[in-house]
Design a protein around this motif. Structure first.
Motif, PDB file in Angstrom:
ATOM      1  N   UNK A 125     -44.637   5.366 -17.504  1.00 22.21           N
ATOM      2  CA  UNK A 125     -44.602   4.153 -16.707  1.00 22.21           C
ATOM      3  C   UNK A 125     -43.823   3.085 -17.464  1.00 22.21           C
ATOM      4  N   UNK A 126     -42.910   2.438 -16.782  1.00 23.77           N
ATOM      5  CA  UNK A 126     -42.181   1.314 -17.347  1.00 23.77           C
ATOM      6  C   UNK A 126     -42.374   0.110 -16.440  1.00 23.77           C
ATOM      7  N   UNK A 127     -42.664  -1.036 -17.062  1.00 25.33           N
ATOM      8  CA  UNK A 127     -42.868  -2.255 -16.300  1.00 25.33           C
ATOM      9  C   UNK A 127     -42.184  -3.419 -16.994  1.00 25.33           C
ATOM     10  N   UNK A 128     -41.827  -4.409 -16.188  1.00 24.77           N
ATOM     11  CA  UNK A 128     -41.298  -5.668 -16.683  1.00 24.77           C
ATOM     12  C   UNK A 128     -42.219  -6.763 -16.163  1.00 24.77           C
ATOM     13  N   UNK A 129     -42.745  -7.598 -17.070  1.00 25.52           N
ATOM     14  CA  UNK A 129     -43.722  -8.616 -16.689  1.00 25.52           C
ATOM     15  C   UNK A 129     -43.298  -9.971 -17.224  1.00 25.52           C
ATOM     16  N   UNK A 130     -43.653 -11.016 -16.477  1.00 24.42           N
ATOM     17  CA  UNK A 130     -43.352 -12.386 -16.894  1.00 24.42           C
ATOM     18  C   UNK A 130     -44.609 -13.230 -16.712  1.00 24.42           C
ATOM     19  N   UNK A 131     -44.974 -13.976 -17.768  1.00 18.22           N
ATOM     20  CA  UNK A 131     -46.079 -14.922 -17.719  1.00 18.22           C
ATOM     21  C   UNK A 131     -45.568 -16.304 -18.081  1.00 18.22           C
ATOM     22  N   UNK A 132     -46.290 -17.309 -17.622  1.00 18.11           N
ATOM     23  CA  UNK A 132     -46.004 -18.658 -18.074  1.00 18.11           C
ATOM     24  C   UNK A 132     -47.315 -19.309 -18.492  1.00 18.11           C
ATOM     25  N   UNK A 133     -47.229 -20.234 -19.453  1.00 19.77           N
ATOM     26  CA  UNK A 133     -48.437 -20.971 -19.838  1.00 19.77           C
ATOM     27  C   UNK A 133     -48.962 -21.794 -18.667  1.00 19.77           C
ATOM     28  N   UNK A 134     -50.261 -22.026 -18.675  1.00 16.78           N
ATOM     29  CA  UNK A 134     -50.933 -22.719 -17.580  1.00 16.78           C
ATOM     30  C   UNK A 134     -50.396 -24.132 -17.394  1.00 16.78           C
ATOM     31  N   UNK A 135     -50.279 -24.890 -18.494  1.00 11.68           N
ATOM     32  CA  UNK A 135     -49.882 -26.292 -18.339  1.00 11.68           C
ATOM     33  C   UNK A 135     -48.841 -26.756 -19.357  1.00 11.68           C
ATOM     34  N   UNK A 136     -48.256 -25.856 -20.129  1.00 13.08           N
ATOM     35  CA  UNK A 136     -47.201 -26.196 -21.073  1.00 13.08           C
ATOM     36  C   UNK A 136     -45.904 -25.546 -20.615  1.00 13.08           C
ATOM     37  N   UNK A 137     -44.767 -26.112 -21.029  1.00 16.68           N
ATOM     38  CA  UNK A 137     -43.518 -25.412 -20.738  1.00 16.68           C
ATOM     39  C   UNK A 137     -43.447 -24.114 -21.528  1.00 16.68           C
ATOM     40  N   UNK A 159     -41.411 -12.900 -21.403  1.00 15.66           N
ATOM     41  CA  UNK A 159     -40.891 -11.759 -20.649  1.00 15.66           C
ATOM     42  C   UNK A 159     -41.112 -10.519 -21.497  1.00 15.66           C
ATOM     43  N   UNK A 160     -41.841  -9.533 -20.955  1.00 14.27           N
ATOM     44  CA  UNK A 160     -42.233  -8.352 -21.709  1.00 14.27           C
ATOM     45  C   UNK A 160     -41.821  -7.090 -20.973  1.00 14.27           C
ATOM     46  N   UNK A 161     -41.266  -6.144 -21.694  1.00 10.59           N
ATOM     47  CA  UNK A 161     -40.990  -4.810 -21.170  1.00 10.59           C
ATOM     48  C   UNK A 161     -41.998  -3.853 -21.788  1.00 10.59           C
ATOM     49  N   UNK A 162     -42.636  -3.072 -20.937  1.00  9.21           N
ATOM     50  CA  UNK A 162     -43.697  -2.169 -21.358  1.00  9.21           C
ATOM     51  C   UNK A 162     -43.324  -0.744 -20.991  1.00  9.21           C
ATOM     52  N   UNK A 163     -43.442   0.159 -21.956  1.00  9.37           N
ATOM     53  CA  UNK A 163     -43.120   1.570 -21.749  1.00  9.37           C
ATOM     54  C   UNK A 163     -44.314   2.395 -22.221  1.00  9.37           C
ATOM     55  N   UNK A 164     -44.929   3.119 -21.298  1.00  8.84           N
ATOM     56  CA  UNK A 164     -46.103   3.944 -21.603  1.00  8.84           C
ATOM     57  C   UNK A 164     -45.771   5.385 -21.274  1.00  8.84           C
ATOM     58  N   UNK A 165     -45.911   6.275 -22.270  1.00  9.85           N
ATOM     59  CA  UNK A 165     -45.724   7.707 -22.023  1.00  9.85           C
ATOM     60  C   UNK A 165     -46.686   8.486 -22.915  1.00  9.85           C
ATOM     61  N   UNK A 166     -46.547   9.787 -22.961  1.00 12.04           N
ATOM     62  CA  UNK A 166     -47.486  10.619 -23.713  1.00 12.04           C
ATOM     63  C   UNK A 166     -47.396  10.398 -25.222  1.00 12.04           C
ATOM     64  N   UNK A 168     -50.623 -17.557 -16.598  1.00  9.32           N
ATOM     65  CA  UNK A 168     -50.619 -16.945 -15.278  1.00  9.32           C
ATOM     66  C   UNK A 168     -49.388 -16.042 -15.191  1.00  9.32           C
ATOM     67  N   UNK A 169     -49.572 -14.867 -14.600  1.00 15.32           N
ATOM     68  CA  UNK A 169     -48.445 -13.956 -14.427  1.00 15.32           C
ATOM     69  C   UNK A 169     -47.649 -14.375 -13.202  1.00 15.32           C
ATOM     70  N   UNK A 170     -46.328 -14.462 -13.365  1.00 12.90           N
ATOM     71  CA  UNK A 170     -45.481 -14.903 -12.262  1.00 12.90           C
ATOM     72  C   UNK A 170     -44.614 -13.784 -11.715  1.00 12.90           C
ATOM     73  N   UNK A 171     -44.508 -12.666 -12.439  1.00  8.13           N
ATOM     74  CA  UNK A 171     -43.673 -11.569 -11.960  1.00  8.13           C
ATOM     75  C   UNK A 171     -44.106 -10.264 -12.608  1.00  8.13           C
ATOM     76  N   UNK A 172     -44.007  -9.185 -11.826  1.00  7.97           N
ATOM     77  CA  UNK A 172     -44.258  -7.839 -12.340  1.00  7.97           C
ATOM     78  C   UNK A 172     -43.420  -6.875 -11.525  1.00  7.97           C
ATOM     79  N   UNK A 173     -42.667  -6.040 -12.228  1.00  9.23           N
ATOM     80  CA  UNK A 173     -41.868  -5.015 -11.557  1.00  9.23           C
ATOM     81  C   UNK A 173     -42.072  -3.695 -12.261  1.00  9.23           C
TER      82      UNK A 173
END
Length: 195
Positions: free
Chosen positions: A1-13, A17-24, A182-187
């Motif tokens: 599984x490969x995913x791309x995720x984006x989070x932003x802080x709750x109240x700070x600028x 952006x994280x790329x995640x790769x999960x395999x055996x 808070x997460x703002x994007x996941x693909x």
């Protein structure tokens, strides 16, 4: 599984952006983040590697705040921790790494705990302050409060911090941390096999 995720802080600028790769062979995360921490702007890059059972193995971290600094933290098969190749006996009871400004680092801990509703578990973590790069052993407890098909709600009680609630998806990837992130994007990434 490969995913791309984006989070932003709750109240700070800021953003992560994280790329995640999960395999055996294991779990590999690579991330870039920009944040304002206690009035200081930082840029950080890290790679975090766990084995297939979500046990921490290696972190490489570079932080730029008035000049670049980096570190490598790893844990061998016997549970010994090394910072830039030097043994850190004070971390010997730690099971995971927690970065002060990264929502992803809850995921390996939650995956390892695998809690059901009503259960809780306390972990020793190697806590890294991204502003100072100080590393110290801390206790952290997760309580599983609610669970449905798509989400699980936890309360996290981390030594030295007020408790917070974490909402995660079925892969224990953070969707929201109360008043923190808070997460703002996941693909989900798919490999194109067309020739």
């Amino acid at each position: 599984m490969q995913q791309s995720l984006v989070w932003k802080p709750w109240d700070n600028p800021g953003v992560e952006h994280l790329n995640l790769d999960i395999d055996s062979n294991g779990v590999n995360a690579s991330s870039h983040l920009l944040q304002n921490i206690r009035g200081n702007n930082i840029a950080a890059t890290y790679t975090l590697n766990c084995d297939a059972r979500w046990r921490f193995r290696r972190l490489w971290l570079k932080v730029d705040n008035h000049g670049p600094r980096s570190l490598e933290l790893r844990r061998d098969m016997r549970g010994q921790w090394f910072l830039n190749g030097v043994l850190r006996d004070d971390l010997q009871h730690c099971q995971q790494v927690m970065l002060s400004a990264s929502p992803y680092t809850h995921t390996p801990a939650l995956q390892r705990c695998a809690l059901e509703v009503g259960q809780s578990e306390q972990l020793a973590v190697a806590y890294i302050d991204l502003l100072s790069l100080k590393i110290e052993a801390r206790l952290q407890r997760y309580h599983c409060l609610q669970q449905n098909n798509a989400q699980t709600l936890y309360r996290c009680e981390a030594e030295g911090h007020p408790s917070c609630e974490l909402t995660v998806d079925q892969f224990s990837l953070l969707q929201k941390a109360s008043e923190q992130f808070v997460r703002v994007s996941q693909r989900r990434l798919h490999l194109n096999t067309w020739v």
